[in-house]
Design a protein around this motif. Sequence first.
Motif, PDB file in Angstrom:
ATOM      1  N   ILE A  21       0.831  -1.203   0.000  1.00 19.78           N
ATOM      2  CA  ILE A  21       0.000   0.000   0.000  1.00 19.78           C
ATOM      3  C   ILE A  21       0.867   1.255   0.000  1.00 19.78           C
ATOM      4  O   ILE A  21       0.587   2.227  -0.724  1.00 19.78           O
ATOM      5  CB  ILE A  21      -0.940   0.008   1.232  1.00 19.78           C
ATOM      6  CG1 ILE A  21      -1.922  -1.163   1.169  1.00 19.78           C
ATOM      7  CG2 ILE A  21      -1.693   1.330   1.317  1.00 19.78           C
ATOM      8  CD1 ILE A  21      -2.866  -1.126  -0.012  1.00 19.78           C
ATOM      9  N   THR A  22       1.945   1.239   0.787  1.00 24.20           N
ATOM     10  CA  THR A  22       2.848   2.387   0.846  1.00 24.20           C
ATOM     11  C   THR A  22       3.477   2.657  -0.517  1.00 24.20           C
ATOM     12  O   THR A  22       3.552   3.811  -0.962  1.00 24.20           O
ATOM     13  CB  THR A  22       3.952   2.137   1.891  1.00 24.20           C
ATOM     14  OG1 THR A  22       3.356   1.911   3.167  1.00 24.20           O
ATOM     15  CG2 THR A  22       4.889   3.329   1.980  1.00 24.20           C
ATOM     16  N   VAL A  25       1.091   4.268  -2.892  1.00 23.33           N
ATOM     17  CA  VAL A  25       0.856   5.687  -2.622  1.00 23.33           C
ATOM     18  C   VAL A  25       2.064   6.533  -3.012  1.00 23.33           C
ATOM     19  O   VAL A  25       1.928   7.605  -3.609  1.00 23.33           O
ATOM     20  CB  VAL A  25       0.532   5.895  -1.123  1.00 23.33           C
ATOM     21  CG1 VAL A  25       0.473   7.381  -0.778  1.00 23.33           C
ATOM     22  CG2 VAL A  25      -0.786   5.223  -0.770  1.00 23.33           C
TER      23      VAL A  25
END
Length: 293
Positions: A21-22, A25
């Motif tokens: 997820i990081t 982003v």
Amino acid sequence: MQNSASDKLFTLINTIFLLVITLMVIYPLYFIVSASFSNPTYILTGEMWLWPKGFNLDSYAKVFENKDIVNGFLNTLKYTTIGTLINLIMTIMAAYPLSRKDFYGRNVIMAIFVFTMFFGGGLIPTYLLIKDLGMIDTFWVMVIPNAVAVWNIIIMRTFFQTTIPLELQESAQIDGCGNIRILLNIVLPLSMPVIAVMILFYAVGHWNSYFQALIYLSDKGKFPLQLILREILIQGEMDELMKGTSESFLKQKLSIEGLKYTVIIVANLPMLLLYPFLQRYFVKGFMIGSIKG
């Protein structure tokens, strides 16, 4: 206490999931930064995907040479600074009385405020009202119609009710303080977390606003940066940058491709620089103001 095998597996899966997820982003942001320093040819062909390729600062030079972009940046800075100051004053003036138990009729007033969160006049009646007030194509149309947000009043009111002890305010009254002095000398100094949250919320809202300018402004000299950015990214209106040149369609496309990433960086950099200064107040002020009570 040692973790079991299932706990370790759960932690590992969570760690991998959060890393994915990081990356999802961070990568788009990193790509935009790299693209702004790269040769547009490599961007269009897909050769640039991680590190800047064909390093150059031509796009940044064009951005700061373009009068519309510079003027839009200054306009947005002015709308954001003055608009946020007005927002903050209006929100405090509304939230503090509504937080006081001795304020008669506060529940009725709060109900009226909340009603406006769900029901509005609509675009056309609002436009006619703004026109009748003589604010069309003026500076004030960007800061007055949205001078206060009901949701932010609720957050700040709840913060005052749950964080500022009533006994402290009563003690100040016994010592001879009026409501204004209690607000300025006691309540506000203890409310820096929620004030920081309000500044961030309102400033980001003003900085990213373009629809209001699109509806109410016709003078290009008053356009905010986001409206200029919209023209570049969506409409592709690059006449001013290309005026007096004989560039081919391909060169023009290359110029637009490099320019749009650079403008995105310029448009978002001030907010990215503002957040670290307010971060330590952000979570505390937002969570207390929105959950408790």
